[in-house]
Design a protein around this motif. Structure first.
Motif, PDB file in Angstrom:
ATOM      1  N   ARG A   1       0.332  10.149   7.145  1.00  0.00           N
ATOM      2  CA  ARG A   1       0.435  10.862   5.872  1.00  0.00           C
ATOM      3  C   ARG A   1       1.881  11.221   5.569  1.00  0.00           C
ATOM      4  N   TRP A   2       2.604  11.728   6.556  1.00  0.00           N
ATOM      5  CA  TRP A   2       4.010  12.066   6.308  1.00  0.00           C
ATOM      6  C   TRP A   2       4.852  10.814   6.079  1.00  0.00           C
ATOM      7  N   GLY A   3       4.565   9.765   6.842  1.00  0.00           N
ATOM      8  CA  GLY A   3       5.337   8.533   6.667  1.00  0.00           C
ATOM      9  C   GLY A   3       5.133   7.911   5.303  1.00  0.00           C
TER      10      GLY A   3
ATOM     11  N   ALA B   1      -9.243   8.420   4.019  1.00  0.00           N
ATOM     12  CA  ALA B   1     -10.308   7.678   4.705  1.00  0.00           C
ATOM     13  C   ALA B   1     -10.117   7.736   6.214  1.00  0.00           C
ATOM     14  N   PHE B   2      -8.849   7.710   6.679  1.00  0.00           N
ATOM     15  CA  PHE B   2      -8.588   7.886   8.109  1.00  0.00           C
ATOM     16  C   PHE B   2      -9.144   9.220   8.596  1.00  0.00           C
TER      17      PHE B   2
ATOM     18  N   LEU C   1     -11.746   0.395  11.030  1.00  0.00           N
ATOM     19  CA  LEU C   1     -10.903   0.259  12.215  1.00  0.00           C
ATOM     20  C   LEU C   1     -10.652   1.620  12.877  1.00  0.00           C
ATOM     21  N   ALA C   2     -10.367   2.639  12.062  1.00  0.00           N
ATOM     22  CA  ALA C   2     -10.129   3.974  12.627  1.00  0.00           C
ATOM     23  C   ALA C   2     -11.387   4.514  13.291  1.00  0.00           C
TER      24      ALA C   2
ATOM     25  N   PHE D   1      -2.080  10.396  14.647  1.00  0.00           N
ATOM     26  CA  PHE D   1      -1.744   9.231  13.824  1.00  0.00           C
ATOM     27  C   PHE D   1      -1.951   9.550  12.344  1.00  0.00           C
ATOM     28  N   PHE D   2      -2.960  10.382  12.072  1.00  0.00           N
ATOM     29  CA  PHE D   2      -3.213  10.767  10.688  1.00  0.00           C
ATOM     30  C   PHE D   2      -2.019  11.510  10.115  1.00  0.00           C
TER      31      PHE D   2
END
Length: 652
Positions: free
Chosen positions: A31-33, A163-164, A219-220, A26-27
């Motif tokens: 990041r790419w998104g 932060a994620f 949350l992460a 998900f990270f």
């Protein structure tokens, strides 16, 4: 089926499990998104934004963040998960860093950024990521104009990914620390705005820019915490299944290999190592006394009351991976567990290990039978936590199962030995009560008839010519009957007292020579030099001395038989010499000798290609001596007769 689905199914099962159980992807997606989002916002902005000086700055920042994202992706462990065979170099590196789990083991959660062997380097990498993302947001803040910091930056959501990353790797503390560092750059933009249009900040913009990142980090971290709990539970279930499977395999191995103790130990050790997830398993089988008499003789009590034990068999089973390697097995720990009869656990740091979090974990358990240590099981691994109670319980269960199997093998062997001994005793009793008595009566009758025939020859010259051949034949019959009686008695000699240590070689030879003199009417002179060493040393040395004594006894027995049957001697000599290193015996007579020059005997050939006298007696004597590392020589005495000299070392 679509091409993407086929590709997804083609991935290895272990890779699929890592993908399902790792949130780090998900990270990368985030990041790419968010980078693509910043690209679209910047390139698709209206002319008023493009004419701003901040526009060119944002273009440079796009290039910088692209390079940053590419580097993070290429060196991320997650990228190696999706493409495990990308390069041989990365594959080799991952093999060195992995613990090589079992096939059904759930992997640990993969961190989003590259992991090194040094925790300080890891913190520096995550800190650098925070600094880069914070500076990018700070300098691109004026692009949004309102506000010109925080959420006004097209890279604001991109920067939240730092932060994620920290939350996924270091949970709440890491995520909140990264979020706090990121918010410092937001506050920097509030109080010291970057070059660009002026803007008067308000509480709504400030609160919105400062709250989003900590909440996302929390949350992460919570998601990762739940996933870690699930992974731990799954590992626990898989560990129980693996251990139950290993115990079942051990049971099957015991049934298949019940007749081969060495193979049973090897196969069982491998099954226990796999079941317990150990890198090395040590199985040490302790010697046990053969009988009570030998136990009292060999296992002397030491000063602290502990018996002297020795390792009979020791097997090491290591995991078949090149790195990381375990140090050599510590004999001191094994000896301590044997002597103390207590378990030994340790978890210590080793010098030269690349990962400082990995330590050398050891667990050694003794297993008892009748209050004495019979076996020791040891487990060793390089890991980040000591062995837990479940691994100790599994090792104890498997060890008890293996000890019962070994005890059954020992009882089976003892049953066979007892049956063979009972059969030998029965045959000896039958020989004594049957054949030996008949041969003895035959010898007495033949000797009586021979004496009577000689009296007739002496009393009557007329009958002498007729009776003399009969008397000579009766004399030969007496000799043959005594030889038969001696041969019969030889079969009845038992070496059990000598092997068990209840009598000595000197005593056995003295009794043997006394009986030989009684049967053969030939005087035998016994000379003993040196002092016979007692059997109060360790078990192996005592058993070796018993073997040497048995071989010397049988060699003397065979030499006496040959001299009595073939030498026509009137006297025999036996010289027994004890030295600290060996036992020597010489048997010689004053008989007719071998006449080797006349018969072309080669006495150095050890009877392998020719027979001297008859039968296989000389070859058997040579074999007995050579089996124990000794020598046997056959020499003609110049004055007449033959000398048999044997030397056997007592050292192992």
């Amino acid at each position: 089926m679509s091409i993407a689905r086929q590709l997804f199914k083609a991935l290895p099962d272990t890779t699929l499990r890592r993908v399902r159980n790792t949130p780090s992807y998900f990270f990368l997606i985030w990041r790419w998104g968010t980078w693509l989002y910043a690209l679209i916002v910047i390139l698709g902005s209206d002319p008023s934004h493009k004419n701003s000086p901040v526009y060119n700055t944002c273009l440079y920042l796009l290039l910088i963040t692209l390079l940053q994202t590419l580097i993070v992706t290429l060196y991320a462990p997650m990228f190696q998960v999706f493409l495990p065979r990308m390069s041989r170099q990365k594959t080799a590196r991952s093999q060195k860093s992995q613990r090589a789990p079992s096939e059904d083991a759930e992997p640990e959660i993969t961190p989003p950024l590259v992991r090194t062997r040094n925790i300080y380097w890891d913190i520096a990498i995550y800190g650098l990521d925070v600094i880069i993302c914070g500076l990018v947001v700070y300098y691109s803040g004026p692009f949004g104009k309102m506000p010109n910091f925080g959420v006004g930056s097209p890279f604001y959501r991109y920067g939240m990914s730092t932060a994620f990353a920290a939350a996924l790797a270091y949970r709440y503390k890491g995520g909140l620390a990264a979020a706090a560092g990121y918010d410092l750059f937001v506050l920097l933009g509030v109080f010291f705005p970057a070059p660009g249009p002026a803007y008067q900040p308000n509480i709504i913009d400030i609160a919105g820019s400062l709250i989003d990142t900590p909440l996302a980090a929390i949350l992460a971290a919570y998601v990762v915490f739940l996933l870690a709990q699930y992974t731990s539970s799954k590992k626990l279930v898989q560990g129980n299944v693996r251990q139950q499977k290993a115990l079942r395999n051990i049971g099957e191995i015991i049934l298949r290999q019940s007749g081969d103790k060495q193979r049973l130990l090897q196969k069982s050790a491998e099954a226990i190592r796999i079941g317990g997830h150990f890198q090395r398993l040590v199985v040490a089988l302790i010697t046990s006394p053969v009988d009570e008499e030998q136990d009292e003789r060999i296992h002397k009590e030491t000063l602290d009351g502990a018996p002297m034990l020795e390792i009979e068999t020791c097997i090491d089973v290591d995991i078949s991976v090149p790195e990381p390697k375990l140090p050599d097995r510590d004999e001191t720990s094994l000896q301590w567990v044997m002597a103390a009869g207590k378990k030994m656990t340790s978890f210590e740091q080793l010098v030269g290990i690349a990962d400082p979090q990995e330590k050398y974990a050891r667990l050694y358990l003794p297993f008892f039978k009748d209050g004495q240590v019979q076996m020791v099981l040891g487990a060793e691994s390089l890991c980040r936590a000591p062995f837990d109670s479940k691994q100790e319980e599994f090792l104890s269960t498997a060890g008890n199962q293996l000890l019962v199997a070994l005890d059954n093998i020992r009882l089976t062997e003892q049953t066979v030995q007892l049956a063979a001994t009972a059969e030998r005793v029965r045959i000896a009793r039958e020989i004594h009560d049957g054949i030996a008595q008949i041969v003895y009566m035959l010898s007495l009758n033949a000797e009586t008839c021979a004496t009577q025939a000689h009296r007739i020859v002496e009393a009557s010259e007329e009958d002498a010519e007729l009776v003399t051949p009969l008397a000579e034949r009766l004399d030969k019959l007496v000799t043959v009957s005594k030889q038969a009686l001696w041969e019969t008695r030889n079969y009845m000699f038992s070496l059990k007292p000598l092997m068990s240590g209840t009598t000595t070689l000197s005593q056995m030879l003295t009794n043997q020579l006394r009986e030989f003199e009684t049967i053969s009417d030939l005087p035998v002179h016994l000379e003993i030099k040196g002092t016979e060493q007692g059997n109060d040393s360790d078990r192996k040395t005592a058993y070796r001395r018993a073997q040497v004594g048995a071989a010397i006894f049988r060699i003397v027995q065979e030499a006496l038989t040959n001299a009595y049957k073939h030498a026509n001697a009137t006297q025999l000599w036996v010289n027994l010499t004890y030295t600290p290193a060996d036992v020597e015996v010489s048997i010689y007579d004053n008989g007719c000798g071998l006449q080797s020059a006349y018969y072309s005997y080669d006495l150095s050939m050890k009877g392998d290609h020719q027979r001297i006298y008859s039968g296989h007696g000389l070859r058997g004597m040579h074999d007995r001596a050579e089996e124990l590392g000794g020598t046997l020589e056959l020499v003609e005495v110049p004055e007449g007769g033959v000398k048999v000299h044997a030397r056997i070392p007592t050292a192992i």
